[in-house]
Design an enzyme around this catalytic site. Structure first.
Site, short mmCIF file in Angstrom:
data_model
loop_
_atom_site.label_atom_id
_atom_site.label_comp_id
_atom_site.label_asym_id
_atom_site.label_seq_id
_atom_site.Cartn_x
_atom_site.Cartn_y
_atom_site.Cartn_z
N LYS A 50 22.75 14.76 9.85
CA LYS A 50 23.82 14.99 8.92
C LYS A 50 24.08 14.01 7.85
O LYS A 50 24.05 14.05 6.96
CB LYS A 50 25.20 15.34 9.65
CG LYS A 50 24.93 16.63 10.41
CD LYS A 50 26.34 17.17 11.18
CE LYS A 50 26.23 18.05 12.16
NZ LYS A 50 27.01 18.46 13.03
N GLN A 94 32.53 16.21 15.83
CA GLN A 94 31.16 16.57 16.37
C GLN A 94 31.61 17.24 17.67
O GLN A 94 32.40 16.49 18.48
CB GLN A 94 30.46 15.39 16.54
CG GLN A 94 28.96 15.85 16.94
CD GLN A 94 28.16 16.73 16.20
OE1 GLN A 94 28.09 16.65 15.14
NE2 GLN A 94 27.52 17.67 16.86
N ASP A 117 33.60 22.15 8.43
CA ASP A 117 32.86 23.02 9.46
C ASP A 117 33.63 24.27 9.50
O ASP A 117 33.09 25.31 10.23
CB ASP A 117 32.93 22.20 10.78
CG ASP A 117 31.90 21.73 11.31
OD1 ASP A 117 30.63 22.30 10.79
OD2 ASP A 117 31.91 21.04 12.31
#
Ligand code: NAD
Length: 285
Positions: A50, A94, A117
């Site tokens: 990422k 994460q 997200d």
């Protein structure tokens, strides 16, 4: 036909780079903060991917690393700090978190406008109501690929295998928002093949290598293999690629399919978040 996620993702990166340049003219540098708790090697690898993608398009990115034994209070405190920073437009926690830490409260702490997200209940709720804002990146990547391939979603028979909050459920909502007919299967589905054979568009996100065999796929289907499984020293998906590629009209490879598309959507949404936060500031001034 192979659905080349990597190639599609590089187009998204090019578009994103242009948007980053336009924001630079306004004095805005989009910023993404990732939060990694513990030392899960797979998570560390995803984080690296990422950040290098951010680097390629000119997004500022930083990784906050917290120890395995971080408490919920400490994690929440870090997220609140990032929420308050005007140079950070996107925050990504994460997953999975180490045992004992629940992702729910941490996710809910991320400001919805920075939730790149798309997991915050407010963003999920909007998605379900048909007003998509920031949405989960994997489903968004699949929708993007289908649009680029010119596949009509309205009225299409879509079958999704897997009903996680990350992939299956949000994708089902996004498909319904586009007027597809959707079936969602999962581990308790009695006869999986009966459903998968209906699919014009089949998306498989189960985490079970080789789950989908050639005889479970309708000829001419578009197949998206979301699964990422380590088998020996190889990374494979959930679809028996060799058997299904001769039946399907189009299929994503693993690796190089849905994975790169997902990362590219994270970049896109980080810039989208920066743009909308900038518009808010301009309105206020
Ligand atoms: P999950 O692991 O939370 O849940 C698995 C889902 O699959 C559940 O709905 C379960 O009921 C279903 N399932 C499990 N076994 C099944 C079976 N035998 N038959 C039918 N359904 C079954 O799901 P997730 O987090 O969406 O992850 C799924 C897979 O996708 C994993 O391999 C994960 O690594 C991968 N993934 C990849 C990306 C990417 O960017 N490529 C993103 C997210 C997840």
């Amino acid at each position: 036909m192979l659905i080349e996620g990597k190639l599609l993702a590089s187009d998204v990166e090019a578009e994103t780079r242009e948007k980053v340049e336009r924001l630079a003219e306004l004095g805005v540098l989009p910023g993404l903060a990732t939060v990694l708790v513990g030392e899960n090697p797979a998570s560390q690898m995803y984080i690296r991917l990422k950040h290098s993608a951010c680097g390629r398009v000119g997004i500022h990115s930083e990784n906050v690393v917290l120890a395995e034994n971080t408490t919920e209070e400490q994690l929440i405190g870090k997220i609140l700090e990032l929420n308050a920073r005007p140079d950070i437009h996107g925050i990504l926690l994460q997953l999975p978190l180490p045992k004992g830490l629940s992702p729910k409260k941490a996710m809910m702490t991320i400001k919805p406008e920075k939730d790149v997200d798309g997991f915050h209940p407010e963003n999920m709720g909007s998605l379900l109501l048909g007003a998509e804002r920031l949405v989960p990146c994997t489903p968004l990547g699949i929708i993007y690929a289908l649009e680029r391939l010119g596949k009509k979603l309205e009225g299409a028979e879509v079958v999704i295998v897997g009903h996680s909050n990350v992939v299956g459920k949000p994708l089902a909502a996004m498909m319904l928002n586009r007027n597809a007919t959707v079936q969602v299967c999962h581990v308790f589905t009695k006869d999986l093949a009966k459903h998968t054979r209906d699919a014009e568009i089949l998306v498989v996100a189960a985490g079970v290598p080789g789950l989908i065999k050639g005889d479970m796929v309708k000829p001419g289907a578009f197949v998206f293999d979301v699964g990422i499984n380590r088998v020996g020293n190889k990374t494979v998906g959930d679809v028996d690629f060799e058997a299904v590629k001769d039946v399907a009209a189009a299929i994503t490879p693993v690796p190089g399919g849905v994975g790169p598309l997902t990362v590219s959507m994270l970049l896109r949404q980080t810039v989208q978040a920066a743009e909308s936060q900038q518009r808010k500031i301009e309105k206020r001034d």
